[in-house]
Scaffold this motif. Structure first.
Motif, mmCIF file in Angstrom:
data_model
loop_
_atom_site.group_PDB
_atom_site.id
_atom_site.type_symbol
_atom_site.label_atom_id
_atom_site.label_comp_id
_atom_site.label_asym_id
_atom_site.label_seq_id
_atom_site.Cartn_x
_atom_site.Cartn_y
_atom_site.Cartn_z
ATOM 1 N N ASN A 1 19.793 4.220 -4.242
ATOM 2 C CA ASN A 1 18.845 4.154 -3.127
ATOM 3 C C ASN A 1 17.586 4.973 -3.423
ATOM 4 O OD1 ASN A 1 20.472 2.462 -1.630
ATOM 5 N ND2 ASN A 1 21.426 4.124 -0.481
ATOM 6 N N ASN A 2 17.757 6.170 -4.008
ATOM 7 C CA ASN A 2 16.603 6.999 -4.372
ATOM 8 C C ASN A 2 15.732 6.292 -5.393
ATOM 9 O OD1 ASN A 2 17.226 9.109 -2.660
ATOM 10 N ND2 ASN A 2 18.347 10.254 -4.213
ATOM 11 N N LEU A 3 16.360 5.663 -6.373
ATOM 12 C CA LEU A 3 15.605 4.951 -7.405
ATOM 13 C C LEU A 3 14.846 3.775 -6.793
ATOM 14 C CD1 LEU A 3 14.798 4.735 -10.331
ATOM 15 C CD2 LEU A 3 16.905 3.482 -10.761
ATOM 16 N N LYS A 4 15.483 3.061 -5.885
ATOM 17 C CA LYS A 4 14.808 1.932 -5.227
ATOM 18 C C LYS A 4 13.600 2.426 -4.430
ATOM 19 C CE LYS A 4 15.546 -2.225 -2.584
ATOM 20 N NZ LYS A 4 16.494 -3.116 -1.929
ATOM 21 N N ASN A 5 13.749 3.552 -3.726
ATOM 22 C CA ASN A 5 12.628 4.122 -2.980
ATOM 23 C C ASN A 5 11.488 4.519 -3.919
ATOM 24 O OD1 ASN A 5 13.930 3.805 -0.520
ATOM 25 N ND2 ASN A 5 14.792 5.860 -0.546
ATOM 26 N N LYS A 6 11.832 5.070 -5.075
ATOM 27 C CA LYS A 6 10.808 5.428 -6.056
ATOM 28 C C LYS A 6 10.096 4.181 -6.582
ATOM 29 C CE LYS A 6 12.621 9.818 -7.560
ATOM 30 N NZ LYS A 6 13.107 10.662 -8.628
ATOM 31 N N LEU A 7 10.848 3.096 -6.774
ATOM 32 C CA LEU A 7 10.228 1.839 -7.197
ATOM 33 C C LEU A 7 9.229 1.359 -6.157
ATOM 34 C CD1 LEU A 7 12.968 -0.518 -8.706
ATOM 35 C CD2 LEU A 7 11.002 0.471 -9.857
ATOM 36 N N VAL A 8 9.627 1.409 -4.899
ATOM 37 C CA VAL A 8 8.746 0.961 -3.819
ATOM 38 C C VAL A 8 7.474 1.809 -3.818
ATOM 39 C CG1 VAL A 8 8.494 0.815 -1.308
ATOM 40 C CG2 VAL A 8 10.590 0.005 -2.399
ATOM 41 N N GLU A 9 7.625 3.132 -3.938
ATOM 42 C CA GLU A 9 6.460 4.019 -3.984
ATOM 43 C C GLU A 9 5.570 3.700 -5.180
ATOM 44 O OE1 GLU A 9 7.930 8.026 -4.013
ATOM 45 O OE2 GLU A 9 8.912 7.790 -2.061
ATOM 46 N N ARG A 10 6.185 3.468 -6.317
ATOM 47 C CA ARG A 10 5.420 3.174 -7.532
ATOM 48 C C ARG A 10 4.630 1.864 -7.373
ATOM 49 N NH1 ARG A 10 7.384 3.834 -13.662
ATOM 50 N NH2 ARG A 10 5.558 2.952 -14.623
ATOM 51 N N ILE A 11 5.271 0.855 -6.818
ATOM 52 C CA ILE A 11 4.595 -0.430 -6.598
ATOM 53 C C ILE A 11 3.420 -0.244 -5.643
ATOM 54 C CG2 ILE A 11 4.858 -2.725 -5.564
ATOM 55 C CD1 ILE A 11 7.839 -2.573 -6.550
ATOM 56 N N GLU A 12 3.641 0.500 -4.554
ATOM 57 C CA GLU A 12 2.568 0.729 -3.581
ATOM 58 C C GLU A 12 1.404 1.493 -4.210
ATOM 59 O OE1 GLU A 12 4.689 2.681 -0.417
ATOM 60 O OE2 GLU A 12 5.400 0.771 0.402
ATOM 61 N N ARG A 13 1.717 2.541 -5.004
ATOM 62 C CA ARG A 13 0.657 3.308 -5.674
ATOM 63 C C ARG A 13 -0.130 2.421 -6.629
ATOM 64 N NH1 ARG A 13 4.452 7.241 -6.465
ATOM 65 N NH2 ARG A 13 4.595 6.749 -8.672
ATOM 66 N N PHE A 14 0.588 1.614 -7.417
ATOM 67 C CA PHE A 14 -0.074 0.721 -8.360
ATOM 68 C C PHE A 14 -1.015 -0.229 -7.625
ATOM 69 C CE2 PHE A 14 -0.486 -3.331 -10.467
ATOM 70 C CZ PHE A 14 -0.860 -2.971 -11.750
ATOM 71 N N CYS A 15 -0.485 -0.862 -6.586
ATOM 72 C CA CYS A 15 -1.281 -1.858 -5.864
ATOM 73 C C CYS A 15 -2.499 -1.227 -5.202
ATOM 74 C CB CYS A 15 -0.418 -2.585 -4.834
ATOM 75 S SG CYS A 15 0.807 -3.675 -5.584
ATOM 76 N N SER A 16 -2.358 -0.035 -4.653
ATOM 77 C CA SER A 16 -3.505 0.576 -3.967
ATOM 78 C C SER A 16 -4.510 1.179 -4.937
ATOM 79 C CB SER A 16 -3.035 1.630 -2.961
ATOM 80 O OG SER A 16 -2.453 2.718 -3.627
ATOM 81 N N SER A 17 -4.053 1.687 -6.089
ATOM 82 C CA SER A 17 -4.984 2.363 -6.988
ATOM 83 C C SER A 17 -5.559 1.463 -8.080
ATOM 84 C CB SER A 17 -4.312 3.574 -7.637
ATOM 85 O OG SER A 17 -3.291 3.158 -8.529
ATOM 86 N N GLU A 18 -4.855 0.416 -8.465
ATOM 87 C CA GLU A 18 -5.291 -0.359 -9.621
ATOM 88 C C GLU A 18 -5.751 -1.775 -9.331
ATOM 89 O OE1 GLU A 18 -3.292 -0.172 -13.263
ATOM 90 O OE2 GLU A 18 -2.623 1.882 -12.983
ATOM 91 N N LEU A 19 -5.490 -2.247 -8.131
ATOM 92 C CA LEU A 19 -5.876 -3.626 -7.838
ATOM 93 C C LEU A 19 -7.150 -3.671 -7.007
ATOM 94 C CD1 LEU A 19 -2.422 -5.253 -6.994
ATOM 95 C CD2 LEU A 19 -3.615 -5.203 -9.184
ATOM 96 N N ASP A 20 -8.042 -4.562 -7.377
ATOM 97 C CA ASP A 20 -9.251 -4.794 -6.591
ATOM 98 C C ASP A 20 -8.869 -5.531 -5.315
ATOM 99 O OD1 ASP A 20 -10.735 -3.721 -8.691
ATOM 100 O OD2 ASP A 20 -11.017 -5.688 -9.635
ATOM 101 N N ASP A 21 -9.797 -5.573 -4.373
ATOM 102 C CA ASP A 21 -9.513 -6.247 -3.101
ATOM 103 C C ASP A 21 -9.100 -7.700 -3.299
ATOM 104 O OD1 ASP A 21 -9.921 -4.018 -1.574
ATOM 105 O OD2 ASP A 21 -12.032 -4.471 -1.159
ATOM 106 N N ASN A 22 -9.716 -8.377 -4.280
ATOM 107 C CA ASN A 22 -9.378 -9.794 -4.502
ATOM 108 C C ASN A 22 -8.048 -9.964 -5.231
ATOM 109 O OD1 ASN A 22 -10.383 -8.752 -6.890
ATOM 110 N ND2 ASN A 22 -11.365 -10.661 -7.512
ATOM 111 N N GLU A 23 -7.444 -8.862 -5.716
ATOM 112 C CA GLU A 23 -6.153 -8.928 -6.404
ATOM 113 C C GLU A 23 -4.990 -8.450 -5.536
ATOM 114 O OE1 GLU A 23 -6.729 -7.813 -11.004
ATOM 115 O OE2 GLU A 23 -7.332 -6.209 -9.619
ATOM 116 N N LYS A 24 -5.273 -7.938 -4.346
ATOM 117 C CA LYS A 24 -4.244 -7.320 -3.505
ATOM 118 C C LYS A 24 -3.069 -8.269 -3.275
ATOM 119 C CE LYS A 24 -6.198 -3.357 -2.729
ATOM 120 N NZ LYS A 24 -5.769 -2.193 -3.411
ATOM 121 N N MET A 25 -1.885 -7.675 -3.247
ATOM 122 C CA MET A 25 -0.657 -8.432 -3.035
ATOM 123 C C MET A 25 -0.232 -8.298 -1.567
ATOM 124 S SD MET A 25 0.121 -9.323 -6.257
ATOM 125 C CE MET A 25 1.850 -9.648 -6.356
#
Length: 161
Positions: free
Chosen positions: A71-95
């Motif tokens: 469960n902790n690892l899954k939560n870390k994955l979710v956080e990592r995905i959210e950080r990636f999407c907010s910091s590395e994706l442009d507005d036209n790339e948002k998921m």
């Protein structure tokens, strides 16, 4: 040319340097408006490690600790995905929130990747691979090579540093 891609399995070891492979999966998902299953596989404990833990803990405590770790690892994955999407994706790339599904499974990596791809009927598997010496490659191969050899699905391999 790839057929219409609606479901992608992105298999990640979540190690440093794996972002280019996730970026490729996100790019494919954006191009095809596809869903990504972000899969991380936990290799099972060896028999000797399990036996050692059993001498220190009862089965119930061991199972509880294992589930808490997953469960902790899954939560870390979710956080990592959210950080990636907010910091590395442009507005036209948002998921969209429902476009990336984090999933943690236990087992032998290539078997789990193939099982999950079959289970969700994935149209594409995206993986990164790290360079190995030719001797390591000969004796061990790589998870990416073993997945490519055992599937009929398209596999996109991204070289990682």
């Amino acid at each position: 040319m790839l057929p219409d891609v609606k479901k992608i399995v992105y298999a990640s070891d979540i190690e440093e340097g794996s972002r280019p492979a996730f970026r490729a999966a996100v790019s494919m998902a954006g191009h095809y408006n596809a869903e990504i299953t972000f899969l991380h596989v936990i290799e099972p404990l060896s028999a000797s490690a399990k036996n050692l833990l059993k001498t220190m803990m009862n089965d119930e405590s061991l199972n509880e600790m294992h589930q808490e770790s997953v469960n902790n690892l899954k939560n870390k994955l979710v956080e990592r995905i959210e950080r990636f999407c907010s910091s590395e994706l442009d507005d036209n790339e948002k998921m969209r929130d429902d476009q990336v599904i984090p999933r943690v499974e236990e087992g032998v990596a290539e078997k789990v990747i193939l099982r999950v791809a079959d289970e969700i009927n994935a149209d594409l598997i995206v993986m990164g691979t790290r360079t190995h010496s030719s001797v390591e490659q000969f004796f061990l191969g790589s998870t990416a090579n073993r997945v490519m050899q055992r599937t009929k699905r398209p596999v996109l391999i991204i070289p990682l540093k």
